[in-house]
Write a protein that holds these residues in place. Sequence first.
Motif, PDB file in Angstrom:
ATOM      1  N   THR A  48       2.400  -2.772  12.062  1.00 15.57           N
ATOM      2  CA  THR A  48       1.146  -2.330  11.457  1.00 15.57           C
ATOM      3  C   THR A  48       1.353  -2.003   9.980  1.00 15.57           C
ATOM      4  O   THR A  48       2.483  -1.803   9.525  1.00 15.57           O
ATOM      5  N   GLU A  49       0.254  -1.913   9.253  1.00 12.36           N
ATOM      6  CA  GLU A  49       0.260  -1.434   7.871  1.00 12.36           C
ATOM      7  C   GLU A  49      -0.910  -0.490   7.677  1.00 12.36           C
ATOM      8  O   GLU A  49      -2.029  -0.780   8.131  1.00 12.36           O
ATOM      9  N   ALA A  50      -0.671   0.620   6.983  1.00 11.64           N
ATOM     10  CA  ALA A  50      -1.725   1.587   6.699  1.00 11.64           C
ATOM     11  C   ALA A  50      -2.330   1.321   5.330  1.00 11.64           C
ATOM     12  O   ALA A  50      -1.618   1.018   4.368  1.00 11.64           O
ATOM     13  N   TYR A  51      -3.650   1.456   5.247  1.00 11.98           N
ATOM     14  CA  TYR A  51      -4.373   1.336   3.980  1.00 11.98           C
ATOM     15  C   TYR A  51      -5.275   2.549   3.830  1.00 11.98           C
ATOM     16  O   TYR A  51      -6.208   2.737   4.614  1.00 11.98           O
ATOM     17  N   ILE A  52      -4.948   3.380   2.852  1.00  7.72           N
ATOM     18  CA  ILE A  52      -5.613   4.666   2.715  1.00  7.72           C
ATOM     19  C   ILE A  52      -6.432   4.714   1.425  1.00  7.72           C
ATOM     20  O   ILE A  52      -5.950   5.155   0.385  1.00  7.72           O
ATOM     21  N   GLY A  53      -7.658   4.210   1.467  1.00  4.45           N
ATOM     22  CA  GLY A  53      -8.565   4.316   0.329  1.00  4.45           C
ATOM     23  C   GLY A  53      -9.130   5.713   0.278  1.00  4.45           C
ATOM     24  O   GLY A  53      -9.049   6.448   1.260  1.00  4.45           O
ATOM     25  N   PRO A  54      -9.741   6.125  -0.872  1.00  5.50           N
ATOM     26  CA  PRO A  54     -10.002   5.312  -2.044  1.00  5.50           C
ATOM     27  C   PRO A  54      -8.903   5.367  -3.113  1.00  5.50           C
ATOM     28  O   PRO A  54      -9.055   4.777  -4.177  1.00  5.50           O
ATOM     29  N   ASN A  55      -7.801   6.061  -2.840  1.00  4.67           N
ATOM     30  CA  ASN A  55      -6.741   6.185  -3.842  1.00  4.67           C
ATOM     31  C   ASN A  55      -5.635   5.147  -3.697  1.00  4.67           C
ATOM     32  O   ASN A  55      -4.696   5.132  -4.481  1.00  4.67           O
ATOM     33  N   ASP A  56      -5.755   4.289  -2.706  1.00  5.28           N
ATOM     34  CA  ASP A  56      -4.768   3.249  -2.435  1.00  5.28           C
ATOM     35  C   ASP A  56      -5.235   1.950  -3.090  1.00  5.28           C
ATOM     36  O   ASP A  56      -6.179   1.311  -2.627  1.00  5.28           O
ATOM     37  N   ARG A  57      -4.578   1.546  -4.160  1.00  8.77           N
ATOM     38  CA  ARG A  57      -5.014   0.368  -4.907  1.00  8.77           C
ATOM     39  C   ARG A  57      -4.905  -0.923  -4.103  1.00  8.77           C
ATOM     40  O   ARG A  57      -5.485  -1.948  -4.483  1.00  8.77           O
ATOM     41  N   ALA A  58      -4.177  -0.892  -3.006  1.00  6.78           N
ATOM     42  CA  ALA A  58      -4.058  -2.076  -2.158  1.00  6.78           C
ATOM     43  C   ALA A  58      -5.171  -2.148  -1.108  1.00  6.78           C
ATOM     44  O   ALA A  58      -5.313  -3.155  -0.424  1.00  6.78           O
ATOM     45  N   ALA A  59      -5.951  -1.084  -0.994  1.00  2.35           N
ATOM     46  CA  ALA A  59      -7.005  -1.027   0.021  1.00  2.35           C
ATOM     47  C   ALA A  59      -8.289  -1.668  -0.487  1.00  2.35           C
ATOM     48  O   ALA A  59      -8.634  -1.556  -1.662  1.00  2.35           O
ATOM     49  N   HIS A  60      -9.016  -2.332   0.414  1.00  3.98           N
ATOM     50  CA  HIS A  60     -10.302  -2.916   0.041  1.00  3.98           C
ATOM     51  C   HIS A  60     -11.294  -1.836  -0.371  1.00  3.98           C
ATOM     52  O   HIS A  60     -12.245  -2.114  -1.102  1.00  3.98           O
ATOM     53  N   SER A  61     -11.070  -0.616   0.070  1.00  2.00           N
ATOM     54  CA  SER A  61     -11.981   0.492  -0.223  1.00  2.00           C
ATOM     55  C   SER A  61     -11.518   1.330  -1.415  1.00  2.00           C
ATOM     56  O   SER A  61     -12.000   2.442  -1.622  1.00  2.00           O
ATOM     57  N   TYR A  62     -10.585   0.802  -2.196  1.00  2.00           N
ATOM     58  CA  TYR A  62     -10.098   1.527  -3.379  1.00  2.00           C
ATOM     59  C   TYR A  62     -11.284   1.904  -4.270  1.00  2.00           C
ATOM     60  O   TYR A  62     -12.197   1.123  -4.482  1.00  2.00           O
ATOM     61  N   HIS A 177       1.236  -7.565  -4.209  1.00  2.15           N
ATOM     62  CA  HIS A 177       1.989  -7.453  -5.451  1.00  2.15           C
ATOM     63  C   HIS A 177       1.165  -6.924  -6.621  1.00  2.15           C
ATOM     64  O   HIS A 177       1.690  -6.251  -7.500  1.00  2.15           O
ATOM     65  N   ASN A 178      -0.125  -7.219  -6.648  1.00  2.00           N
ATOM     66  CA  ASN A 178      -0.954  -6.811  -7.779  1.00  2.00           C
ATOM     67  C   ASN A 178      -1.690  -5.507  -7.517  1.00  2.00           C
ATOM     68  O   ASN A 178      -2.866  -5.362  -7.848  1.00  2.00           O
ATOM     69  N   SER A 179      -0.997  -4.543  -6.950  1.00  2.00           N
ATOM     70  CA  SER A 179      -1.639  -3.273  -6.602  1.00  2.00           C
ATOM     71  C   SER A 179      -0.939  -2.069  -7.225  1.00  2.00           C
ATOM     72  O   SER A 179      -1.013  -0.959  -6.705  1.00  2.00           O
ATOM     73  N   GLY A 180      -0.240  -2.290  -8.350  1.00  2.00           N
ATOM     74  CA  GLY A 180       0.390  -1.173  -9.055  1.00  2.00           C
ATOM     75  C   GLY A 180       1.403  -0.438  -8.206  1.00  2.00           C
ATOM     76  O   GLY A 180       2.162  -1.039  -7.442  1.00  2.00           O
ATOM     77  N   GLU A 181       1.391   0.883  -8.328  1.00  2.00           N
ATOM     78  CA  GLU A 181       2.361   1.695  -7.591  1.00  2.00           C
ATOM     79  C   GLU A 181       2.172   1.608  -6.084  1.00  2.00           C
ATOM     80  O   GLU A 181       3.091   1.866  -5.312  1.00  2.00           O
ATOM     81  N   ALA A 182       0.979   1.205  -5.642  1.00  2.00           N
ATOM     82  CA  ALA A 182       0.695   1.129  -4.209  1.00  2.00           C
ATOM     83  C   ALA A 182       1.576   0.110  -3.499  1.00  2.00           C
ATOM     84  O   ALA A 182       1.812   0.215  -2.293  1.00  2.00           O
ATOM     85  N   ARG A 183       2.072  -0.875  -4.239  1.00  2.00           N
ATOM     86  CA  ARG A 183       2.912  -1.899  -3.601  1.00  2.00           C
ATOM     87  C   ARG A 183       4.222  -1.325  -3.097  1.00  2.00           C
ATOM     88  O   ARG A 183       4.909  -1.937  -2.274  1.00  2.00           O
ATOM     89  N   ASP A 184       4.590  -0.143  -3.585  1.00  2.00           N
ATOM     90  CA  ASP A 184       5.854   0.470  -3.179  1.00  2.00           C
ATOM     91  C   ASP A 184       5.705   1.509  -2.072  1.00  2.00           C
ATOM     92  O   ASP A 184       6.695   2.053  -1.588  1.00  2.00           O
ATOM     93  N   TYR A 185       4.475   1.803  -1.677  1.00  2.00           N
ATOM     94  CA  TYR A 185       4.294   2.803  -0.622  1.00  2.00           C
ATOM     95  C   TYR A 185       4.933   2.301   0.685  1.00  2.00           C
ATOM     96  O   TYR A 185       4.684   1.170   1.101  1.00  2.00           O
ATOM     97  N   PRO A 186       5.707   3.126   1.367  1.00  2.00           N
ATOM     98  CA  PRO A 186       6.361   2.713   2.618  1.00  2.00           C
ATOM     99  C   PRO A 186       5.423   2.841   3.815  1.00  2.00           C
ATOM    100  O   PRO A 186       5.681   3.586   4.757  1.00  2.00           O
ATOM    101  N   TRP A 187       4.352   2.069   3.792  1.00  2.00           N
ATOM    102  CA  TRP A 187       3.306   2.214   4.790  1.00  2.00           C
ATOM    103  C   TRP A 187       3.220   1.030   5.748  1.00  2.00           C
ATOM    104  O   TRP A 187       2.184   0.771   6.339  1.00  2.00           O
ATOM    105  N   ARG A 188       4.317   0.314   5.899  1.00  2.00           N
ATOM    106  CA  ARG A 188       4.419  -0.703   6.951  1.00  2.00           C
ATOM    107  C   ARG A 188       5.347  -0.174   8.019  1.00  2.00           C
ATOM    108  O   ARG A 188       6.418   0.369   7.726  1.00  2.00           O
TER     109      ARG A 188
END
Length: 203
Positions: A48-62, A177-188
């Motif tokens: 799984t992968e977590a996406y936590i908007g609205p502060n997660d630049r990788a989330a569709h709900s950013y 890759h194009n999500s700034g610091e969010a690409r490094d979050y250990p959320w997988r």
Amino acid sequence: MGDLLNGSIPLPQEFYEQPTLELSKALLGCLLVKETKEGIAAGFIVETEAYIGPNDRAAHSYNNRRTKRTEVMFHQSGLVYTYVMHTHCLFNVVSGGEGNPEAVLVRALEPQSGIELMKSRRGMKELKSLTNGPGKLTKSVGITMEDYGRSLTSPPLFIAKGFRPESISTGKRIGIHNSGEARDYPWRFWVTNNQFVSRHQKT
């Protein structure tokens, strides 16, 4: 209809109301079930992968981006969020609760039931490659954009108890890759050493 696959019943609404990162791990080992006219297909969630908007630049709900596509993410937890990427339908579990647009992407399954149906849908015989990716698993079990907004607490698409992983691995999410610091979050998160995980290394 809820009593499928040797007594598997949908997990209750309360299961989906835990924090998104916790839900991402709790989903590992659970059984994802889809009932269609062709039959029932099911597999254990192993990645799984977590996406936590609205502060997660990788989330569709950013930035609280609310569109026709993301609308369901602003509603109660436990709903289905499907979207199309590169012609593939991807399956997510809405989390975070009303007004908090978060979700968990299911990336891989370990096939459990309806395997011949899965092989027919994918046009292949190799078991290992049937469901080891988010686009592969939806095609195998029959999840489509028509499932958008469904509740996972009842058929035809639901999640039931499965097995408890002995070990859970954690790493960076994939393909953001194009999500700034969010690409490094250990959320997988994935079941350690499970052969059906899409990638085993910490990327």
